[in-house]
Design a protein around this motif. Structure first.
Motif, PDB file in Angstrom:
ATOM      1  N   LEU A  72       0.832  -1.214   0.000  1.00 17.06           N
ATOM      2  CA  LEU A  72       0.000   0.000   0.000  1.00 17.06           C
ATOM      3  C   LEU A  72       0.859   1.254   0.000  1.00 17.06           C
ATOM      4  N   TYR A  73       1.933   1.221   0.792  1.00 19.73           N
ATOM      5  CA  TYR A  73       2.805   2.400   0.841  1.00 19.73           C
ATOM      6  C   TYR A  73       3.458   2.640  -0.522  1.00 19.73           C
ATOM      7  N   ALA A  74       3.958   1.520  -1.109  1.00 21.85           N
ATOM      8  CA  ALA A  74       4.608   1.663  -2.411  1.00 21.85           C
ATOM      9  C   ALA A  74       3.631   2.151  -3.480  1.00 21.85           C
ATOM     10  N   ARG A  75       2.377   1.754  -3.341  1.00 23.60           N
ATOM     11  CA  ARG A  75       1.385   2.156  -4.329  1.00 23.60           C
ATOM     12  C   ARG A  75       0.860   3.568  -4.076  1.00 23.60           C
ATOM     13  N   SER A  76       0.664   3.911  -2.841  1.00 24.61           N
ATOM     14  CA  SER A  76       0.033   5.189  -2.529  1.00 24.61           C
ATOM     15  C   SER A  76       0.997   6.371  -2.617  1.00 24.61           C
ATOM     16  N   ARG A  77       2.319   6.098  -2.403  1.00 22.02           N
ATOM     17  CA  ARG A  77       3.259   7.213  -2.430  1.00 22.02           C
ATOM     18  C   ARG A  77       3.312   7.879  -3.799  1.00 22.02           C
ATOM     19  N   PRO A  78       3.465   7.152  -4.896  1.00 21.34           N
ATOM     20  CA  PRO A  78       3.424   7.837  -6.213  1.00 21.34           C
ATOM     21  C   PRO A  78       2.085   8.516  -6.484  1.00 21.34           C
ATOM     22  N   VAL A  79       1.021   7.834  -5.993  1.00 12.30           N
ATOM     23  CA  VAL A  79      -0.291   8.442  -6.211  1.00 12.30           C
ATOM     24  C   VAL A  79      -0.377   9.777  -5.490  1.00 12.30           C
ATOM     25  N   GLN A  80       0.144   9.819  -4.245  1.00  9.66           N
ATOM     26  CA  GLN A  80       0.114  11.075  -3.514  1.00  9.66           C
ATOM     27  C   GLN A  80       0.961  12.144  -4.202  1.00  9.66           C
ATOM     28  N   GLN A  81       2.103  11.718  -4.740  1.00  8.31           N
ATOM     29  CA  GLN A  81       2.934  12.691  -5.458  1.00  8.31           C
ATOM     30  C   GLN A  81       2.223  13.224  -6.695  1.00  8.31           C
ATOM     31  N   VAL A  82       1.570  12.303  -7.390  1.00  6.07           N
ATOM     32  CA  VAL A  82       0.813  12.752  -8.567  1.00  6.07           C
ATOM     33  C   VAL A  82      -0.317  13.690  -8.154  1.00  6.07           C
ATOM     34  N   VAL A  83      -0.993  13.318  -7.066  1.00  8.55           N
ATOM     35  CA  VAL A  83      -2.083  14.181  -6.591  1.00  8.55           C
ATOM     36  C   VAL A  83      -1.548  15.542  -6.166  1.00  8.55           C
ATOM     37  N   LEU A  84      -0.402  15.531  -5.442  1.00  6.79           N
ATOM     38  CA  LEU A  84       0.195  16.795  -5.030  1.00  6.79           C
ATOM     39  C   LEU A  84       0.596  17.627  -6.243  1.00  6.79           C
ATOM     40  N   TRP A  85       1.200  16.989  -7.238  1.00 12.17           N
ATOM     41  CA  TRP A  85       1.561  17.702  -8.465  1.00 12.17           C
ATOM     42  C   TRP A  85       0.316  18.269  -9.165  1.00 12.17           C
ATOM     43  N   SER A  86      -0.732  17.433  -9.220  1.00 13.01           N
ATOM     44  CA  SER A  86      -1.977  17.888  -9.845  1.00 13.01           C
ATOM     45  C   SER A  86      -2.582  19.037  -9.063  1.00 13.01           C
ATOM     46  N   TRP A  87      -2.512  18.946  -7.741  1.00 15.83           N
ATOM     47  CA  TRP A  87      -3.084  20.015  -6.921  1.00 15.83           C
ATOM     48  C   TRP A  87      -2.303  21.316  -7.102  1.00 15.83           C
ATOM     49  N   GLN A  88      -0.988  21.216  -7.181  1.00 10.08           N
ATOM     50  CA  GLN A  88      -0.185  22.414  -7.408  1.00 10.08           C
ATOM     51  C   GLN A  88      -0.526  23.044  -8.753  1.00 10.08           C
TER      52      GLN A  88
END
Length: 740
Positions: free
Chosen positions: A166-182
């Motif tokens: 879950l950590y390995a999967r969610s970390r890129p997703v969070q980065q993508v979400v953070l990038w998208s949010w920015q």
């Protein structure tokens, strides 16, 4: 009023955070509650297959607990949403451990990662780690149950392997979400800046439109001022011509005869009394002064018009100055003044017009002698290559600073009474300035009150060579307007305002076409044609005409959406014959009337006539019309009166078969006569033919009602400006009507 431009203040947008981005990925609690209810129902269904009552009871207890957990989450969600999200994964972990201990069913071990997934989906990754730790503690606890060390090891391995995945999967997703949010925040900021720029551009466009309107107004005023200047120029030219031809000749006659009477009185064989001779000398002086003023006006007019020709030659200015000093010396000697001329070095000859420069020198020296009471006048000349400079210095009263700026203007004699009391015309200095500038020279004055004055002018020794100059050499601040002798051959491009006229009767279109030939009138019979014309080319205005006010309102409502950016002007203008018929007449004839017109009018009556009444204030026209009618109808009786009152009296005593009526009558007009006739039932049916010099299609028609609208409405300031302009136009006097 121009709205001041205010720079909008940009507020910095908040920086995006990881927590904010993670919050955007949370699923709804409804999915968790649905999962708990489904797990509870499945557990209760599976418990029915247990033979052991204890296990069946525990299965039912676990299923109900899962359903109660869903209910608890729902209740917490109503008031504490965050606590409900925490409760769901933690409660799920506790029930899974409890269910395994109660039921000892190995299949429940596969559900051990479920709380981790819920914690990550409902809250965030750190909470999922905390949930994994809590689940590990529950599986490692010493609570009674069938959990073996192997089971514990298997469960713990599964938990942390699932957590790692879950950590390995969610970390890129969070980065993508953070990038998208920015980028979303940046897009929001750019959108806000674009809106601000649009508002600024709209304000700038509004300012440009306002400036354009002001420029159009200034151009109109400039055109009017130019026309006024041209009229003034023509009037001045006419005045100068009048002076030249009408004043000079009689003045020369008067001056010549007076000179003979004063200088040679013996020619008349009689001795003239001394008092008469003194009076003649007064007349001589005033006539000479008047002739000098006329000459000054003519010279000034020719110079300003650019029609003065210079006859250049090489001139010795020292000789001209000595001649001027000799001419003025009797005046200075009479006043007790000294007059000196100083030239310390040889002065070269100057290429100029001898007569005009002599006049300049004489004007300056004579003015200095005239306005100086004590001291004297000195004339100096020197060479300052490539010019020769002449100075006329006096010890007079001086000139005030406010007068030195205007001393060379025509007819200006200064604000000091000393200057105004010297009986000058005020043109000498202005003419001198024009003559000097024609020689490409310059003239100026240096003076202080009480310290005397120094008039200086300089002339080029040789004609100045023309220097290469930019195109603005054709523009001068002192440019004088000259009417061209020939008009330019380039044709002007036609420009006219486009007006669409929607009128089924055609009356408004023909009336506007006759009165306003500078408009591009486009006739449209219905809404479809209006729409086609607007699509082809925009219009400055849309005129709509209807015979009745009720019909006009409907037309405006239908046409306004078709032209949202075009002023729609509605009028109620009855047709020409409609006015005639409403007044009670059957035909309308325009003078001069032919026999064919009269025959058509008699035929239109539809019945024979034996007696016709002519109502017209012109007796000659009554006789002519009576003769024409009698030629058309043999044996016809024709009566004639010159006023409406007489006509009404005849109608009541001896009603005719038809009436020929003029509109312009001395006591009342023809329309009022028709109104009174229509009020009498016995006279109402007598047919009336109007015969008048007033053409109803040419005369200004009366509009009983008009309406104007624009899109969603008219701004208040434009409404007020338009209303004031309309009021001024309505209050302007109308031209007198043509006699009928």
């Amino acid at each position: 009023m121009t709205t001041p431009f205010v720079q909008p203040v940009r507020q910095p947008l908040p920086q995006p955070k990881a927590e904010t981005a993670s919050a955007e990925l949370r699923i709804s609690l409804h999915w968790a509650m649905a999962l708990f209810v489904a797990m509870g129902l499945v557990t209760m269904w599976l418990s029915d297959f247990q033979q052991d009552l204890t296990l069946r009871f525990r299965g039912l207890l676990l299923g109900n607990s899962l359903c109660l957990l869903a209910l608890l989450v729902y209740l917490l969600k109503q008031r504490w949403p965050l606590m409900a999200r925490w409760t769901a994964p933690l409660g799920c972990a506790l029930l899974i451990v409890a269910g395994y201990r109660w039921l000892a069913y190995p299949g429940l071990l596969t559900l051990a990662p479920t709380p981790l997934i819920l914690a990550l989906a409902l809250v965030d990754l750190p909470f999922a780690l905390a949930t994994a730790g809590l689940s590990s503690l529950l599986w490692l606890s010493s609570l009674p149950g069938p959990v073996t060390p192997a089971d514990r090891s298997l469960v713990l391995a599964g938990l942390w392997i699932a957590m790692g995945l879950l950590y390995a999967r969610s970390r890129p997703v969070q980065q993508v979400v953070l990038w998208s949010w920015q980028h979303y925040q940046r897009a929001q900021q750019l959108l806000e800046e674009a809106r601000q720029r649009k508002a600024e551009l709209e304000q700038v466009l509004d300012e440009l439109l306002h400036a354009n309107r002001q420029l159009d107004l200034l151009n109109e005023r400039l055109a009017m001022t130019r026309l006024m200047a041209e009229e003034a120029h023509k009037a001045k030219a006419a005045f100068v011509a009048k002076v030249s031809h009408e004043f000079r000749t009689p003045l020369n006659m008067i001056i010549g005869l007076v000179d003979l009477m004063v200088e040679k009185p013996d020619l008349y064989h009689h001795s003239l009394p001394a008092t008469l001779l003194e009076d003649l000398r007064i007349v001589q002086r005033n006539c000479t002064h008047l002739a000098s003023m006329v000459n000054d006006v003519l010279d000034l007019s020719q110079t300003e018009a650019g029609r003065l020709t210079l006859h250049r030659e090489w001139v010795d200015l020292c000789q001209e100055i000595e001649a001027a000093v000799t001419t003025v010396r009797p005046l200075t000697e009479k006043k007790g003044l000294w007059l000196r001329f100083q030239a310390d070095e040889p002065i070269p000859t100057v290429y100029c017009d001898r007569t005009r420069i002599r006049q300049v020198i004489l004007n300056l020296v004579s003015n200095a002698a005239r306005y100086t009471e004590r001291g004297g006048v000195q004339v100096e000349i020197e060479e300052k290559a490539p010019y020769v400079v002449v100075r006329v210095i006096d010890t007079g009263p001086g000139i005030a600073p406010q007068d030195t700026e205007r001393i060379f203007e025509p007819f200006y004699q200064g604000s000091n009474s000393v200057w105004r009391d010297r009986s000058g015309s005020g043109l000498g200095l202005s003419i001198s300035k024009q003559f000097v500038e024609l020689h490409e020279g310059r003239i100026w004055v240096e003076s202080e009150p009480g310290q005397g004055s120094t008039f200086v002018f300089q002339l080029p020794i040789f004609p100045l060579a023309e220097a290469i100059a930019p195109p603005n050499r054709w523009i001068s601040e002192e440019w004088q307007w000259l009417e061209r002798s020939e008009r330019p051959a380039i044709p002007r491009l036609p420009y006219s305002r486009r007006v669409i006229v929607c009128d089924q009767s055609g009356e408004l279109y023909h009336m506007l076409a006759q009165h306003f030939d500078d408009l591009e009138l486009v006739e449209a019979l219905d809404e479809q044609e209006v729409l086609e014309e607007l699509e082809e080319c925009p219009a400055h205005a849309l005129f709509v005409n209807a015979p009745e006010p009720a019909q006009l309102q409907g037309l405006l409502e239908r046409l306004r959406p078709l032209a949202p950016d075009t002023p729609v002007i509605g009028t109620v203008l009855p047709s020409t014959m409609g006015q005639v018929w409403d007044a009670g007449a059957v035909r309308y004839l325009i003078k001069p009337v032919t026999r064919a017109d009269l025959q058509a009018s008699l035929d239109a009556l539809g019945r024979p006539v034996a007696h016709i009444l002519i109502v017209d204030d012109d007796p000659d026209f009554r006789k002519l019309l009576a003769r024409m009618l009698k030629l058309l109808v043999p044996g016809l009786t024709v009566s004639g009166v010159g006023s409406a009152g007489e006509a009404l009296s005849i109608l009541r005593t001896r009603p005719p078969d038809a009436i020929f009526l003029d509109i312009s009558l001395p006591d009342m007009d023809g329309w009022a006569f028709l109104a009174q006739k229509s009020q009498d039932p016995g006279l109402r049916e007598i047919p009336v033919t109007i015969v008048s010099a007033q053409d109803l299609t040419v005369q200004p028609s009366t509009v009983p009602q008009w309406t104007i609208t624009l899109g969603q409405g008219i701004p208040v300031h434009k409404f007020m400006e338009g209303s004031l302009e309309l009021a001024a136009s309505l209050l302007a006097p109308e031209p007198a009507p043509a006699p009928g």
